[in-house]
Design an enzyme around this catalytic site. Structure first.
Site, mmCIF file in Angstrom:
data_model
loop_
_atom_site.group_PDB
_atom_site.id
_atom_site.type_symbol
_atom_site.label_atom_id
_atom_site.label_comp_id
_atom_site.label_asym_id
_atom_site.label_seq_id
_atom_site.Cartn_x
_atom_site.Cartn_y
_atom_site.Cartn_z
ATOM 1 N N ASP A 40 0.833 -1.207 0.000
ATOM 2 C CA ASP A 40 0.000 0.000 0.000
ATOM 3 C C ASP A 40 0.872 1.264 0.000
ATOM 4 O O ASP A 40 1.438 1.651 1.027
ATOM 5 C CB ASP A 40 -0.900 -0.032 1.240
ATOM 6 C CG ASP A 40 -1.960 1.056 1.220
ATOM 7 O OD1 ASP A 40 -1.617 2.228 0.919
ATOM 8 O OD2 ASP A 40 -3.128 0.740 1.504
ATOM 9 N N ASP A 64 4.905 -6.092 -3.596
ATOM 10 C CA ASP A 64 3.942 -7.152 -3.301
ATOM 11 C C ASP A 64 4.710 -8.459 -3.333
ATOM 12 O O ASP A 64 5.145 -8.904 -4.401
ATOM 13 C CB ASP A 64 2.813 -7.151 -4.338
ATOM 14 C CG ASP A 64 1.791 -8.242 -4.051
ATOM 15 O OD1 ASP A 64 2.086 -9.156 -3.262
ATOM 16 O OD2 ASP A 64 0.688 -8.170 -4.625
ATOM 17 N N ASN A 92 9.123 -9.445 8.294
ATOM 18 C CA ASN A 92 7.930 -9.278 9.127
ATOM 19 C C ASN A 92 6.632 -9.499 8.360
ATOM 20 O O ASN A 92 5.653 -9.984 8.923
ATOM 21 C CB ASN A 92 7.958 -7.870 9.737
ATOM 22 C CG ASN A 92 6.621 -7.473 10.342
ATOM 23 O OD1 ASN A 92 6.259 -7.948 11.422
ATOM 24 N ND2 ASN A 92 5.863 -6.622 9.648
ATOM 25 N N TYR A 158 -1.701 -21.293 8.386
ATOM 26 C CA TYR A 158 -0.905 -20.191 8.941
ATOM 27 C C TYR A 158 0.169 -20.729 9.891
ATOM 28 O O TYR A 158 1.340 -20.323 9.827
ATOM 29 C CB TYR A 158 -1.833 -19.203 9.664
ATOM 30 C CG TYR A 158 -1.094 -18.101 10.392
ATOM 31 C CD1 TYR A 158 -0.433 -17.090 9.698
ATOM 32 C CD2 TYR A 158 -1.050 -18.070 11.796
ATOM 33 C CE1 TYR A 158 0.257 -16.084 10.366
ATOM 34 C CE2 TYR A 158 -0.367 -17.077 12.470
ATOM 35 C CZ TYR A 158 0.284 -16.082 11.757
ATOM 36 O OH TYR A 158 0.965 -15.097 12.427
ATOM 37 N N LYS A 162 4.389 -20.387 9.902
ATOM 38 C CA LYS A 162 5.185 -19.806 10.988
ATOM 39 C C LYS A 162 6.183 -20.829 11.536
ATOM 40 O O LYS A 162 7.305 -20.477 11.901
ATOM 41 C CB LYS A 162 4.250 -19.280 12.086
ATOM 42 C CG LYS A 162 3.405 -18.091 11.644
ATOM 43 C CD LYS A 162 4.208 -16.811 11.573
ATOM 44 C CE LYS A 162 4.296 -16.161 10.256
ATOM 45 N NZ LYS A 162 5.050 -14.894 10.254
ATOM 46 N N THR A 193 -2.633 -5.088 17.334
ATOM 47 C CA THR A 193 -2.529 -4.217 16.162
ATOM 48 C C THR A 193 -3.943 -3.767 15.804
ATOM 49 O O THR A 193 -4.923 -4.225 16.404
ATOM 50 C CB THR A 193 -1.961 -4.998 14.976
ATOM 51 O OG1 THR A 193 -2.831 -6.119 14.746
ATOM 52 C CG2 THR A 193 -0.558 -5.507 15.259
#
Ligand SMILES: NC(=O)c1ccc[n+]([C@@H]2O[C@H](COP(=O)([O-])OP(=O)(O)OC[C@H]3O[C@@H](n4cnc5c(N)ncnc54)[C@H](OP(=O)(O)O)[C@@H]3O)[C@@H](O)[C@H]2O)c1
Length: 255
Positions: A40, A64, A92, A158, A162, A193
């Site tokens: 973004d 991206d 990150n 996910y 990780k 967040t």
């Protein structure tokens, strides 16, 4: 501003939002030239402008990380912005998927998470760590997760990405450590967040951990700063949990 990272350049992927912004702020406040990155442009430019207004040095590099070509382009742009001497890489950026039964995952979801969460840091590290190794120093921090340590229903995809990050850290410590490049992982627990606004499931989860609270993004960032700083010069291949004690008491919690 203090100056523990004066003269160093740091690429922080996924620093247009969430924990990455806090990491970018902390590194810039210590004197690093921070390369802010994400998809973004508006948010990225705003983060970089905020760092500059606070007296830091920042450059936004749009990327991206879904494709290998874009990752290679980012690595080239980062080396260029760092005058050929990138000192710090923080892997990150990640896609965080909503809990879902494994059988309901689409090909597209699986491909996207594997690409952004595993392939991108693998390519980026493979492109940037050799330069650090040739110069005899560098620090890489990967963002893992408590999800990568334990089994969690609905989180197979996910969590697998990780767990892969935790494994990559150990392999890279073995591969690049002898040349002076330190690679470590931060494994955050629930972190408040904008995406994870305070919610009932998060409150239920944190009620079981020793600290009885979620982390602030700044607390994850502080741990990243420690690992990239000279205070951690003999720390290689470790996973530092920043989770209020979640991982330490999990066997008690699930008994
Ligand atoms: N928040 C938590 O509770 C928590 C807990 C454990 C671990 N973590 C880990 O901490 C890290 C940061 O998480 P977060 O909570 O801050 O996530 P977030 O708020 O969703 O932010 C993710 C960042 O990654 C970027 N990103 C996503 N897809 C991308 C892509 N295809 N290409 C480039 N950049 C992309 C996003 O920027 P754009 O939208 O601009 O692309 C954003 O800056 C992740 O590795 C996550 O696994 C978080």
């Amino acid at each position: 501003m203090t100056s523990r990272l004066e003269g160093r350049t740091a690429l922080v992927t996924g620093s247009t939002g969430g924990i990455g912004v806090a990491i970018a702020r902390v590194l810039a406040a210590e004197g690093a030239h921070v390369l802010v990155s994400g998809r973004d442009t508006a948010r990225g430019e705003k983060v970089a402008a905020g760092l500059a207004e606070a007296g830091g040095r920042a450059t936004f590099l749009r990327a991206d990380l879904t494709t290998g070509a874009a990752v290679r382009e980012l690595a080239g742009a980062a080396e260029h912005a760092a005058d050929g001497a990138l000192d710090i890489l923080v892997n990150n950026a990640a896609l965080l998927s909503a809990p879902k039964p494994t059988g309901e995952l689409s090909d597209e979801e699986i491909d996207a998470l594997l690409a952004v969460n595993i392939k991108a840091p693998m390519l980026l590290t493979g492109l940037l760590a050799p330069g650090m190794a040739a110069r005899g120093s560098g620090a890489i921090v990967n963002l893992g997760s408590i999800n990568g340590l334990d089994g969690m229903a609905g989180s197979a995809l996910y969590s697998t990405t990780k767990a892969a990050v935790h494994s990559l850290t150990k392999s890279w410590a073995a591969e690049y450590g002898p040349a002076g490049v330190r690679v470590n992982t931060i494994a955050p627990g629930p972190t408040l967040t904008e995406r994870f606004a305070d919610s009932a499931p998060i409150r239920e989860l944190v009620a079981t951990v020793p600290s009885r609270r979620a982390s602030a993004p700044e607390e994850i960032a502080g741990a990243v700063l420690f690992l990239v700083s000279d205070d951690a010069l003999n720390i290689h291949g470790t996973t530092l949990s920043v989770d209020g004690g979640y991982s330490a008491v999990r066997s008690v919690r699930t008994a």
